[in-house]
Write a protein that holds these residues in place. Sequence first.
Motif, PDB file in Angstrom:
ATOM      1  N   HIS A   1       0.823  -1.214   0.000  1.00 20.54           N
ATOM      2  CA  HIS A   1       0.000   0.000   0.000  1.00 20.54           C
ATOM      3  C   HIS A   1       0.859   1.267   0.000  1.00 20.54           C
ATOM      4  N   TRP A   2       2.101   1.159   0.483  1.00 19.93           N
ATOM      5  CA  TRP A   2       2.986   2.330   0.449  1.00 19.93           C
ATOM      6  C   TRP A   2       3.378   2.679  -0.985  1.00 19.93           C
ATOM      7  N   LEU A   3       3.444   1.678  -1.844  1.00 19.39           N
ATOM      8  CA  LEU A   3       3.736   1.928  -3.248  1.00 19.39           C
ATOM      9  C   LEU A   3       2.581   2.707  -3.883  1.00 19.39           C
ATOM     10  N   GLY A   4       1.350   2.278  -3.588  1.00 21.61           N
ATOM     11  CA  GLY A   4       0.185   3.006  -4.087  1.00 21.61           C
ATOM     12  C   GLY A   4       0.095   4.405  -3.510  1.00 21.61           C
ATOM     13  N   PHE A   5       0.490   4.548  -2.236  1.00 18.18           N
ATOM     14  CA  PHE A   5       0.477   5.864  -1.596  1.00 18.18           C
ATOM     15  C   PHE A   5       1.473   6.803  -2.273  1.00 18.18           C
ATOM     16  N   ALA A   6       2.612   6.265  -2.694  1.00 15.01           N
ATOM     17  CA  ALA A   6       3.611   7.094  -3.381  1.00 15.01           C
ATOM     18  C   ALA A   6       3.043   7.661  -4.679  1.00 15.01           C
ATOM     19  N   VAL A   7       2.327   6.824  -5.432  1.00 13.55           N
ATOM     20  CA  VAL A   7       1.720   7.296  -6.687  1.00 13.55           C
ATOM     21  C   VAL A   7       0.658   8.348  -6.393  1.00 13.55           C
ATOM     22  N   PHE A   8      -0.198   8.083  -5.398  1.00 20.81           N
ATOM     23  CA  PHE A   8      -1.220   9.072  -5.041  1.00 20.81           C
ATOM     24  C   PHE A   8      -0.590  10.376  -4.576  1.00 20.81           C
ATOM     25  N   SER A   9       0.481  10.287  -3.800  1.00 24.09           N
ATOM     26  CA  SER A   9       1.160  11.497  -3.325  1.00 24.09           C
ATOM     27  C   SER A   9       1.656  12.325  -4.499  1.00 24.09           C
ATOM     28  N   GLY A  10       2.156  11.645  -5.537  1.00 25.72           N
ATOM     29  CA  GLY A  10       2.589  12.369  -6.727  1.00 25.72           C
ATOM     30  C   GLY A  10       1.442  13.111  -7.386  1.00 25.72           C
ATOM     31  N   VAL A  11       0.266  12.458  -7.477  1.00 27.23           N
ATOM     32  CA  VAL A  11      -0.920  13.105  -8.050  1.00 27.23           C
ATOM     33  C   VAL A  11      -1.343  14.296  -7.194  1.00 27.23           C
ATOM     34  N   LEU A  12      -1.397  14.078  -5.889  1.00 29.07           N
ATOM     35  CA  LEU A  12      -1.835  15.127  -4.957  1.00 29.07           C
ATOM     36  C   LEU A  12      -0.888  16.321  -4.973  1.00 29.07           C
ATOM     37  N   LEU A  13       0.408  16.075  -4.851  1.00 28.03           N
ATOM     38  CA  LEU A  13       1.375  17.167  -4.802  1.00 28.03           C
ATOM     39  C   LEU A  13       1.458  17.912  -6.124  1.00 28.03           C
ATOM     40  N   ASP A  14       1.252  17.179  -7.226  1.00 26.80           N
ATOM     41  CA  ASP A  14       1.242  17.828  -8.531  1.00 26.80           C
ATOM     42  C   ASP A  14       0.073  18.807  -8.623  1.00 26.80           C
ATOM     43  N   ALA A  15      -1.084  18.377  -8.109  1.00 27.08           N
ATOM     44  CA  ALA A  15      -2.256  19.253  -8.116  1.00 27.08           C
ATOM     45  C   ALA A  15      -2.032  20.476  -7.231  1.00 27.08           C
ATOM     46  N   LEU A  16      -1.418  20.283  -6.053  1.00 22.69           N
ATOM     47  CA  LEU A  16      -1.144  21.402  -5.149  1.00 22.69           C
ATOM     48  C   LEU A  16      -0.143  22.368  -5.767  1.00 22.69           C
ATOM     49  N   GLN A  17       0.863  21.811  -6.454  1.00 22.67           N
ATOM     50  CA  GLN A  17       1.881  22.650  -7.074  1.00 22.67           C
ATOM     51  C   GLN A  17       1.270  23.523  -8.179  1.00 22.67           C
ATOM     52  N   ARG A  18       0.235  23.000  -8.806  1.00 19.17           N
ATOM     53  CA  ARG A  18      -0.445  23.748  -9.859  1.00 19.17           C
ATOM     54  C   ARG A  18      -1.564  24.633  -9.303  1.00 19.17           C
ATOM     55  N   GLY A  19      -1.749  24.573  -7.981  1.00 18.76           N
ATOM     56  CA  GLY A  19      -2.765  25.409  -7.345  1.00 18.76           C
ATOM     57  C   GLY A  19      -4.183  24.956  -7.599  1.00 18.76           C
ATOM     58  N   ARG A  20      -4.378  23.595  -7.760  1.00 18.07           N
ATOM     59  CA  ARG A  20      -5.715  23.078  -8.041  1.00 18.07           C
ATOM     60  C   ARG A  20      -6.234  22.272  -6.875  1.00 18.07           C
TER      61      ARG A  20
END
Length: 304
Positions: free
Chosen positions: A285-304
């Motif tokens: 599940h930590w592997l899946g969390f890493a992918v989700f974190s990438g999606v989440l942080l990418d959205a935050l970095q773009r201000g969405r």
Amino acid sequence: MTALHAPTSRFALYLDLIRWDRPAGWLLLLWPSLSALWIAAGGFPGWHLLGVFVLGTILMRSAGCCINDVADREFDRHVKRTARRPVTSGTVSVAEALWLGASLALLAFLLVLSTNPAAIQLSALGLAVSIGYPFAKRVLAMPQAVLGVAFSFGIPMAFAAALGSGEWGLGAISDAVPPQAWWLLLGNLFWVLAYDTEYAMVDRDDDVRLGIKTSALTLGRFDVAAVMAFYALYLLSWTWLGLSLGLGRVYLLGIAVAALQALWHYRLIRTRTRDGCFKAFRLNHWLGFAVFSGVLLDALQRGR
């Protein structure tokens, strides 16, 4: 005193039945669903949809445990790791397990009813696949593929919930769920094949004796190589699809962290020890969390 403690002990048995103390199962379901939800919504999807998918995931995984334990009760009694499960040991009856599973699935469906017709229609299909999985291992050489569909079905449901309208029918699903969502499901299926093959490697000897079909037995001496190939297909497909959906460099960092974990899993499973394979499965599940974190942080970095 015995009567006073009876309800508590029964409740404890139900918690054991739904694997409440082992959250890895519902986390494996949750991370790809939330990744898809963030992608579909273009950022934070709102508290309502977040709550629906988090609670719905927990409820459906719990319901799935009830169905699985009923279906496998005759097999589980012959496997040391599963012999003490409540249904197998007889401490919870088949009828109780089915009622509990049905009740949890109904609660999950009530949550979906608060979304839209496209998501509601897909939820019925997802439930059918989930019910069919425990019986697939009787007939299919790689029943993990059925589990892969069941554990990935939150992806198109997330797109449907975020983008669906008030219309019913196949057209409504087609409008709400783009082709990329189905490709994400297919890519995620390879991740499920990877971690559930690791899980099957734990019980290889017992499964041979019982005549159960699993991917670990089907793949034979190529099991470790296949697991690593499944990880690679998952990560490569999600990399390509993520970029095509507008995700950027921060997302790729999440993919890179997931890839490093996959390489670590190779070290855990390469000698095929029970402890190593089970540890690899349990920490997936930590592997899946890493992918989700990438999606989440990418959205935050773009201000969405």
